[in-house]
Write a protein that holds these residues in place. Structure first.
Motif, short mmCIF file in Angstrom:
data_model
loop_
_atom_site.label_atom_id
_atom_site.label_comp_id
_atom_site.label_asym_id
_atom_site.label_seq_id
_atom_site.Cartn_x
_atom_site.Cartn_y
_atom_site.Cartn_z
N THR A 17 40.70 1.45 39.51
CA THR A 17 40.92 2.91 39.74
C THR A 17 40.80 3.17 41.28
O THR A 17 40.54 2.42 42.03
CB THR A 17 39.63 3.66 39.07
N SER A 18 41.54 4.35 41.41
CA SER A 18 41.69 4.89 43.02
C SER A 18 41.34 6.29 43.21
O SER A 18 41.56 6.96 42.23
CB SER A 18 42.89 4.55 43.72
N LEU A 19 41.27 6.57 44.39
CA LEU A 19 41.09 8.17 44.64
C LEU A 19 42.35 9.08 44.52
O LEU A 19 43.66 8.38 44.22
CB LEU A 19 40.61 8.17 46.17
N PRO A 20 42.16 10.32 44.35
CA PRO A 20 43.47 11.12 44.58
C PRO A 20 44.24 10.70 45.36
O PRO A 20 44.00 10.66 46.49
CB PRO A 20 42.97 12.49 44.44
N PRO A 21 45.74 10.62 45.23
CA PRO A 21 46.64 10.58 46.15
C PRO A 21 46.72 11.67 47.21
O PRO A 21 46.72 12.91 46.82
CB PRO A 21 47.92 10.16 45.57
N LEU A 22 46.66 11.38 48.68
CA LEU A 22 46.60 12.45 49.38
C LEU A 22 48.03 13.32 49.44
O LEU A 22 47.65 14.73 49.60
CB LEU A 22 46.82 11.89 50.96
N GLU A 23 48.95 13.15 48.95
CA GLU A 23 50.04 13.87 48.90
C GLU A 23 49.89 14.96 47.64
O GLU A 23 50.34 15.90 47.74
CB GLU A 23 51.45 13.01 48.55
N VAL A 24 49.22 14.45 46.58
CA VAL A 24 48.79 15.38 45.44
C VAL A 24 47.90 16.32 46.33
O VAL A 24 47.90 17.62 45.94
CB VAL A 24 48.42 14.78 44.35
N VAL A 25 46.66 15.98 46.75
CA VAL A 25 45.87 16.72 47.48
C VAL A 25 46.32 17.92 48.15
O VAL A 25 46.25 19.02 48.37
CB VAL A 25 44.74 15.90 48.23
N ASP A 26 47.34 17.40 49.16
CA ASP A 26 48.28 18.08 50.17
C ASP A 26 48.76 19.23 49.41
O ASP A 26 48.64 20.44 49.78
CB ASP A 26 48.83 17.36 50.95
N ALA A 27 49.68 18.98 48.37
CA ALA A 27 50.35 19.92 47.60
C ALA A 27 49.56 20.99 47.10
O ALA A 27 49.82 22.16 46.95
CB ALA A 27 51.24 19.37 46.64
N ILE A 28 48.29 20.53 46.53
CA ILE A 28 47.51 21.60 45.75
C ILE A 28 46.83 22.54 46.79
O ILE A 28 46.74 23.88 46.68
CB ILE A 28 46.36 20.63 44.95
N ALA A 55 27.82 9.23 45.97
CA ALA A 55 27.18 7.86 46.08
C ALA A 55 27.71 7.02 45.21
O ALA A 55 27.59 5.84 45.44
CB ALA A 55 25.70 8.30 45.51
N ILE A 56 28.63 7.29 44.31
CA ILE A 56 29.55 6.53 43.38
C ILE A 56 31.15 6.32 43.47
O ILE A 56 31.54 5.55 42.89
CB ILE A 56 29.15 6.70 41.94
N SER A 57 31.40 7.28 44.53
CA SER A 57 32.97 7.59 44.66
C SER A 57 33.48 7.88 46.14
O SER A 57 32.59 8.75 46.66
CB SER A 57 33.69 8.20 43.53
N GLY A 58 34.46 7.44 46.51
CA GLY A 58 34.83 7.88 48.11
C GLY A 58 35.71 9.41 47.89
O GLY A 58 36.03 9.69 48.97
N THR A 59 35.79 9.78 46.44
CA THR A 59 36.63 10.78 46.31
C THR A 59 36.27 12.16 46.98
O THR A 59 37.24 12.62 47.96
CB THR A 59 36.77 11.15 44.83
N TYR A 60 34.98 12.20 47.25
CA TYR A 60 34.42 13.64 47.84
C TYR A 60 34.79 13.69 49.50
O TYR A 60 35.25 14.45 49.88
CB TYR A 60 33.05 13.93 47.53
N ASP A 61 34.27 12.58 49.96
CA ASP A 61 34.38 12.42 51.42
C ASP A 61 35.86 12.42 51.87
O ASP A 61 36.31 13.20 52.72
CB ASP A 61 33.62 11.17 51.88
#
Length: 292
Positions: A63-74, A93-99
């Motif tokens: 698994t991996s985090l949301p791709p930044l290009e998608v975050v950027d577009a949203i 505490a269980i994923s780097g997604t939030y940070d």
């Protein structure tokens, strides 16, 4: 609507609720044999039977985090429309997604959209526990509260969302580093089904070692009976499951029949979380006035 609520796909919300409340969702990704998939794409339904079937066949899923290009577009779409944003993110505490996502969102706002407001809150929650958090935030927003007021409510309410779960196969927790290989082997031999929860810091913590599947499910019910806020029958209760709808229904019926709860959201576990808990995971989420 005074502002947009943004979350990520680990919130495990069904699409009809995403649409009803006009939520924005950033998709995490998972990989199977080199093929990359988004765990959520609007209007596209992930074949979770197939996903959990692949897990049962022994395929390795990462698994991996949301791709930044998608975050950027949203976020640009929201800011370009003049919308302020409240981001309610996956347990740090269980994923780097939030940070990762919060820092990126804040940088885009600071550098390019200084007139837009953004609030980011680490929910310390996962799966439909995070989804429940988001739905309660929607209620606060729709009562007419401002972005700042809703963000303040969110930060003050983190500890009121209880997470309890059990798994069918310990090997998936072992692969994810949550359990030693020896403990997983011994637990499997003894038919141990651990009951775990997410603590005040957002960490996964084993609480009970239960022998037998049905007993582990009734132990989740016991946690609701002991810890859920009153009035219990007025709560929204959420259940996530890893391709085991009959077990989710068994737990739902126990709670409904004994406490009169009528309002449930039940959904298959999102693939990014399901990859680490495996087929047969059942997770129960509710509001508590006790320490998580």
């Amino acid at each position: 609507m005074s502002f947009t609520i943004l979350t990520d796909s680990s919130s495990n919300l069904p699409e009809h609720l995403i649409d009803t409340y006009d939520l924005k969702v950033m998709p995490l990704e998972f990989m199977v044999e080199g093929q990359i998939y988004h765990s959520y794409l609007k209007g596209s339904v992930t074949d979770l039977k197939k996903f959990y079937g692949m897990m049962r066949e022994g395929k390795i899923i990462t698994t991996s985090l949301p791709p930044l290009e998608v975050v950027d577009a949203i976020i640009r779409e929201e800011f370009e429309a003049g919308n302020d944003v409240l981001y309610l993110g996956f347990d740090s505490a269980i994923s780097g997604t939030y940070d990762n996502c919060a820092s990126y969102l804040e940088r885009v706002r600071d550098e390019e959209y200084p007139n837009c407001k953004l609030e980011c809150v680490d929910t310390k929650a996962a799966a439909l526990g995070q989804g429940l958090f988001v739905l309660e935030a929607v209620k606060v927003r729709d009562q007419g509260k401002s972005l700042n007021e809703t963000a303040e409510w969110a930060r003050e309410s983190v500890q009121t969302f209880a997470h309890w779960f059990t798994v069918e196969d310990l090997s998936y927790l072992q692969r994810g580093g949550r359990l030693s290989k020896g403990a997983a082997f011994a637990g499997s031999i003894l038919n141990i089904k651990p009951v775990m929860h997410v603590d005040e810091e957002g960490k996964l913590v084993p609480i009970d070692k239960i022998r037998g599947r049905k007993k582990s499910l009734t132990t989740l019910y016991d946690k609701f009976a002991e810890r859920a806020s009153e009035p219990k029958d007025g709560q929204l209760v959420c259940i996530s499951h890893g391709d085991c709808p009959d077990d989710a229904e068994f737990l739902r019926a126990l709670i409904a029949d004994n406490f009169g709860v009528r309002d449930f959201v039940i959904n298959d576990l999102d693939p990014v979380i399901g990859a680490h808990t495996g087929p047969g995971c059942v997770a129960l989420f509710f509001i508590t006035d006790q320490p998580r």
